[in-house]
Design a protein around this motif. Structure first.
Motif, PDB file in Angstrom:
ATOM      1  N   ILE A   1       0.908  -1.350   0.089  1.00 46.19           N
ATOM      2  CA  ILE A   1      -0.048  -0.192   0.249  1.00 46.19           C
ATOM      3  C   ILE A   1       0.816   0.982   0.169  1.00 46.19           C
ATOM      4  N   ALA A   2       2.252   1.152   0.233  1.00 40.89           N
ATOM      5  CA  ALA A   2       3.175   2.219   0.525  1.00 40.89           C
ATOM      6  C   ALA A   2       3.477   2.307  -1.088  1.00 40.89           C
ATOM      7  N   LEU A   3       3.195   2.306  -1.926  1.00 40.54           N
ATOM      8  CA  LEU A   3       3.320   1.630  -3.204  1.00 40.54           C
ATOM      9  C   LEU A   3       3.085   2.712  -4.264  1.00 40.54           C
ATOM     10  N   VAL A   4       1.460   3.113  -3.350  1.00 36.03           N
ATOM     11  CA  VAL A   4       0.683   3.279  -4.142  1.00 36.03           C
ATOM     12  C   VAL A   4       1.062   5.557  -4.063  1.00 36.03           C
ATOM     13  N   ASP A   5       1.250   5.393  -5.526  1.00 33.16           N
ATOM     14  CA  ASP A   5       0.853   6.869  -5.887  1.00 33.16           C
ATOM     15  C   ASP A   5       0.159   7.748  -5.602  1.00 33.16           C
ATOM     16  N   ALA A   6       0.437   8.868  -4.962  1.00 35.47           N
ATOM     17  CA  ALA A   6      -0.234  10.071  -4.154  1.00 35.47           C
ATOM     18  C   ALA A   6      -1.508  10.520  -5.139  1.00 35.47           C
ATOM     19  N   ALA A   7      -1.305  10.288  -6.389  1.00 32.25           N
ATOM     20  CA  ALA A   7      -2.702  10.808  -7.340  1.00 32.25           C
ATOM     21  C   ALA A   7      -4.481   9.607  -6.855  1.00 32.25           C
ATOM     22  N   MET A   8      -3.418   8.876  -6.465  1.00 31.96           N
ATOM     23  CA  MET A   8      -4.514   7.896  -6.609  1.00 31.96           C
ATOM     24  C   MET A   8      -5.048   7.929  -4.914  1.00 31.96           C
ATOM     25  N   ARG A   9      -4.120   7.854  -3.790  1.00 27.08           N
ATOM     26  CA  ARG A   9      -4.555   8.341  -2.978  1.00 27.08           C
ATOM     27  C   ARG A   9      -5.439   9.158  -2.348  1.00 27.08           C
ATOM     28  N   ARG A  10      -5.380  10.509  -2.991  1.00 27.14           N
ATOM     29  CA  ARG A  10      -6.404  11.275  -3.396  1.00 27.14           C
ATOM     30  C   ARG A  10      -7.783  11.400  -3.693  1.00 27.14           C
ATOM     31  N   ARG A  11      -7.016  10.806  -4.874  1.00 25.00           N
ATOM     32  CA  ARG A  11      -9.083  10.654  -5.304  1.00 25.00           C
ATOM     33  C   ARG A  11      -9.461   9.028  -5.019  1.00 25.00           C
ATOM     34  N   PHE A  12      -9.352   8.177  -3.500  1.00 29.17           N
ATOM     35  CA  PHE A  12      -9.919   7.338  -2.880  1.00 29.17           C
ATOM     36  C   PHE A  12      -9.763   7.582  -1.735  1.00 29.17           C
ATOM     37  N   ALA A  13     -10.452   6.708  -1.288  1.00 30.61           N
ATOM     38  CA  ALA A  13     -10.440   6.610   0.232  1.00 30.61           C
ATOM     39  C   ALA A  13     -10.222   5.035   0.812  1.00 30.61           C
ATOM     40  N   PHE A  14      -8.652   5.048   1.348  1.00 30.88           N
ATOM     41  CA  PHE A  14      -8.536   3.449   1.791  1.00 30.88           C
ATOM     42  C   PHE A  14      -9.527   2.737   3.184  1.00 30.88           C
ATOM     43  N   VAL A  15      -9.920   1.912   3.340  1.00 30.42           N
ATOM     44  CA  VAL A  15      -9.811   0.859   4.629  1.00 30.42           C
ATOM     45  C   VAL A  15      -9.625  -0.399   4.183  1.00 30.42           C
ATOM     46  N   GLU A  16      -8.672  -1.019   5.688  1.00 33.32           N
ATOM     47  CA  GLU A  16      -8.126  -2.181   5.466  1.00 33.32           C
ATOM     48  C   GLU A  16      -9.271  -3.189   6.173  1.00 33.32           C
ATOM     49  N   LEU A  17      -8.510  -4.325   5.859  1.00 32.90           N
ATOM     50  CA  LEU A  17      -9.518  -5.803   6.108  1.00 32.90           C
ATOM     51  C   LEU A  17      -7.433  -6.612   5.965  1.00 32.90           C
ATOM     52  N   SER A  18      -7.520  -6.612   7.290  1.00 34.07           N
ATOM     53  CA  SER A  18      -6.556  -7.025   7.438  1.00 34.07           C
ATOM     54  C   SER A  18      -6.671  -7.942   8.992  1.00 34.07           C
ATOM     55  N   PRO A  19      -5.817  -9.578   8.928  1.00 34.58           N
ATOM     56  CA  PRO A  19      -6.060 -10.589  10.006  1.00 34.58           C
ATOM     57  C   PRO A  19      -5.870 -10.159  11.091  1.00 34.58           C
ATOM     58  N   ARG A  20      -4.754  -8.184  11.302  1.00 33.52           N
ATOM     59  CA  ARG A  20      -5.009  -7.748  12.280  1.00 33.52           C
ATOM     60  C   ARG A  20      -5.293  -7.062  13.514  1.00 33.52           C
ATOM     61  N   THR A  21      -6.966  -6.998  12.162  1.00 31.98           N
ATOM     62  CA  THR A  21      -7.825  -5.973  12.926  1.00 31.98           C
ATOM     63  C   THR A  21      -9.690  -6.762  12.628  1.00 31.98           C
ATOM     64  N   GLU A  22     -10.339  -6.373  12.889  1.00 24.07           N
ATOM     65  CA  GLU A  22     -12.048  -5.836  12.804  1.00 24.07           C
ATOM     66  C   GLU A  22     -12.156  -5.548  11.056  1.00 24.07           C
ATOM     67  N   PRO A  23     -13.184  -5.718  10.453  1.00 25.00           N
ATOM     68  CA  PRO A  23     -13.847  -7.424  11.070  1.00 25.00           C
ATOM     69  C   PRO A  23     -13.200  -8.910  10.676  1.00 25.00           C
TER      70      PRO A  23
ATOM     71  N   ARG B   1     -10.124 -10.332  11.999  1.00 27.84           N
ATOM     72  CA  ARG B   1      -9.427 -10.964  13.111  1.00 27.84           C
ATOM     73  C   ARG B   1     -10.447 -11.978  13.312  1.00 27.84           C
ATOM     74  N   GLY B   2     -11.517 -11.209  13.267  1.00 25.56           N
ATOM     75  CA  GLY B   2     -13.018 -12.615  14.330  1.00 25.56           C
ATOM     76  C   GLY B   2     -13.811 -13.081  12.614  1.00 25.56           C
ATOM     77  N   LEU B   3     -13.034 -13.400  12.048  1.00 29.25           N
ATOM     78  CA  LEU B   3     -14.228 -13.464  10.372  1.00 29.25           C
ATOM     79  C   LEU B   3     -14.427 -14.892  10.521  1.00 29.25           C
ATOM     80  N   LEU B   4     -13.431 -15.639  10.450  1.00 30.65           N
ATOM     81  CA  LEU B   4     -13.717 -17.195  10.888  1.00 30.65           C
ATOM     82  C   LEU B   4     -14.083 -17.758  12.097  1.00 30.65           C
ATOM     83  N   ARG B   5     -13.645 -16.841  12.820  1.00 31.99           N
ATOM     84  CA  ARG B   5     -14.077 -17.856  14.447  1.00 31.99           C
ATOM     85  C   ARG B   5     -15.573 -17.563  14.325  1.00 31.99           C
ATOM     86  N   ARG B   6     -16.293 -16.784  13.938  1.00 33.13           N
ATOM     87  CA  ARG B   6     -17.795 -15.747  13.940  1.00 33.13           C
ATOM     88  C   ARG B   6     -18.519 -16.862  12.807  1.00 33.13           C
ATOM     89  N   TRP B   7     -17.982 -17.144  11.747  1.00 37.32           N
ATOM     90  CA  TRP B   7     -18.415 -18.166  10.325  1.00 37.32           C
ATOM     91  C   TRP B   7     -18.534 -19.789  10.861  1.00 37.32           C
TER      92      TRP B   7
END
Length: 615
Positions: free
Chosen positions: A504-526, A528-534
């Motif tokens: 994600i650090a390699l994404v250029d500034a032009a794209m960062r300015r045009r998009f909002a970024f939302v993380e989906l990672s095993p270290r954070t919800e939702p 992190r606990g997805l498999l356990r809920r499933w």
């Protein structure tokens, strides 16, 4: 429609050829071209008749939406031999055996193409000019709206000096010769422009000028709505007079029409986004009819519009068009039921994603593989848009280009000659944008899902559209078609980004300015606990979730942690399925991650090692 069984076809063609050129219509799916001519007499509906020439190809299949009249005529022509269902000249097509007279160009187009279509636009000359260019002003809707620019005519603001105080709307038309025809066709005006303007005017400028003159002289009518811009204000008026050609001071207003202007202007910044897009088109005359209801509602409240509709005894069950047109696309609020279906830990998280989309209209879900980015994007978009019909998915890859994504010339084989020709073809974004901007769809959210958005060269894929992602109230001139295009306000873009492919650090500034970024990672919800809920929902043992947590705790780099999707498949829970999935899908990822480091993958990440660490 009636066949000319008794008339001499050559005489008929000669009579029409003296006025109109021959026209052609390409059959669907890049098929061959039918040929025809306009006839001087009118059909039953007042349109000029049209002659489909013998030997023209005919599409065998009829679409369900074809009008009943041409559908019945196709059947009758096949029955009496006017159309032959086997053709040596046109493989896989039918063929006309004689000249066929139709009541209108659209009826002729429907007969040969097998679907309802606008013959005035589809029948074209060999040079590509549509049939409508050769017809007079009869061919237009009853009420239209126009933008005419006059605030900078050779450096002078004619809006303030002439239009508003004296009740005019004008065009310079400095080098236009005297036009004697009361309703000149576009083809005639095109010839006048070619002859009257010198070599310093480019071909494309002359084309635009001919279009603008045709609008002003022929398409504009009394009672049409007219708009103009001056000093950051939009002024709205009504045309009250026919076009006049006069001599004017400096040749700045040689074409004139009387107009009644409203006394007060509307600040440009307060205009609806869809109208700002159209007003940004850089032409002197712009057809605003697609936004007529929006223009007519400016400066008036919903209550005033409703009262006006009631005063003219309008059907109370029908909504006022101006109120419908100003309705903004709304994204529904996520519910607890949706959060439960998507196994999201908290409805508030979905509401935040929804708010980001409402504010920015472009969003990227990023994270390691297997974190459910694409699934979440699709299901959430279907909920917000009201169904899968409003959602289109594309997947980027390194060779993906602008021509694949938006529009470009693509090779298609000619069925007759077997030669390959390049034709302008719309891509998925253009198709979805056209769907979203249709009348009746403008308040319904539409979503484009771009899977693996970071695997393509974004500047190459988006081209001039990159500008529109940031400036949604503007339009641009397209590279290939030359159309003026803007992204519809109700078009939303959701991208997914695999951070194991590219950080994600390699994404250029032009794209960062045009998009909002939302993380989906095993270290954070939702995630992190997805498999356990499933697992709990499916009534299965929680061990796979414990093993996945133990595995990810041993991976130092967050971008290479393993998502839960690998363990949310039925095959994992068959006999030996967990071991097989771990050996064939998860451990190879670890091998790749530690390539050349000499790490014992089985000892560090194998099931036996992880189970031992869990006791």
């Amino acid at each position: 429609m009636n066949e000319r069984d008794e008339a001499d076809p050559e005489a008929v063609q000669a009579g029409a050829a003296g006025v109109y050129p021959e026209f052609r219509l390409r059959l669907p799916n890049g098929g061959p071209q039918a040929r025809g001519r306009v006839l001087p007499e009118k059909g039953m509906n007042g349109s000029l008749k049209f002659l489909v020439l013998a030997g023209s190809p005919v599409q065998p299949e009829s679409t369900p939406g074809i009008a009943p009249y041409p559908a019945a005529q196709r059947e009758r022509l096949v029955a009496d031999g006017g159309i032959r269902t086997e053709s040596d000249q046109w493989p896989d097509r039918w063929e006309t055996t004689r000249d066929i007279e139709c009541n209108s160009p659209s009826a002729a187009a429907s007969v040969v193409s097998g679907r309802s279509t606008d013959g005035l636009a589809q029948w074209r000359t060999e040079e590509g000019f549509p049939l409508v260019d050769y017809l007079g002003s009869t061919w237009r809707t009853p009420h239209k709206a126009w933008l005419v620019r006059g605030s900078n005519v050779s450096g002078r603001d004619l809006v303030k000096r002439l239009w508003l105080p004296d009740g005019w709307v004008t065009l310079a038309a400095t080098h236009l010769p005297q036009v004697d025809d009361a309703e000149p066709t576009k083809s005639l005006l095109r010839r006048y422009v070619q002859e009257g303007y010198d070599a310093t005017t480019s071909y494309s400028q002359k084309q635009v000028m001919a279009d603008e003159l045709h609008y002003f002289l022929t398409q504009m009518r009394q009672a049409d709505t007219v708009c103009t811009i001056s000093d950051g204000q939009l002024y709205i008026g009504t045309l009250t007079g026919d076009a006049e050609q006069v001599e004017s001071e400096g040749g700045l207003s040689n074409l004139r029409r009387k107009a009644e202007w409203r006394s007060a202007g509307i600040p440009y910044d307060e205009l609806p986004e869809a109208l700002q897009q159209k007003l940004s088109v850089q032409h002197d005359v712009v057809d605003l009819t697609s936004l007529l209801a929006l223009v007519e509602g400016l400066g008036r409240s919903d209550e005033e519009l409703t009262q006006e509709a009631q005063a003219i005894e309008r059907d109370p069950s029908v909504e006022v068009p101006a109120i419908i047109a100003r309705r903004e696309p709304e994204l529904p609020g996520p519910t607890d039921k949706l959060a439960a279906e998507l196994l999201v830990h908290d409805t508030a998280w979905l509401r935040e994603v929804r708010d980001l989309l409402a504010d920015d209209r472009q969003l990227v879900l990023y994270g390691p593989p297997g974190t459910g980015k694409t699934y979440l994007a699709l299901k959430f978009a279907e909920f917000l848009g009201g169904g899968p019909e409003q959602v289109k998915l594309v997947q980027f890859h390194p060779s993906y280009a602008y021509e694949d994504f938006f529009e470009g010339f693509r090779p298609q084989e000619d069925p007759q000659t077997r030669e390959v020709a390049f034709r302008l073809t719309a891509g998925p974004l253009r198709e979805l944008a056209d769907l979203a901007s249709r009348e009746g769809n403008r308040h319904i959210p539409h979503f484009l899902i771009i899977d693996e958005i970071n695997r393509a060269n974004l500047a190459k894929v988006f081209g001039e559209l990159y500008f529109l992602l940031e400036y949604r109230n503007k339009s641009v001139r397209l590279t290939y078609s030359g159309d003026d295009f803007a992204l519809p306000p109700n078009l939303f873009v959701i991208g997914t980004m695999n951070t194991a492919d590219r950080s994600i650090a390699l994404v250029d500034a032009a794209m960062r300015r045009r998009f909002a970024f939302v993380e989906l990672s095993p270290r954070t919800e939702p995630t992190r606990g997805l498999l356990r809920r499933w697992l709990a929902k499916e009534g299965k043992d929680a061990e796979p979730a414990d093993l996945l947590d133990a595995l990810n705790s041993r991976i130092d780099e967050p971008d290479f942690r393993i998502g839960p999707s690998y363990l949310m498949k039925k095959g994992v829970y068959r006999e030996g399925g967990l071991e097989r999935t771990w050996r064939t899908k998860i451990l190879p990822l670890m091998e790749e991650h530690h390539y050349g480091e000499g790490v014992d993958i089985e000892k560090r990440y194998g099931l036996a090692a992880l189970r031992e660490s869990l006791g």
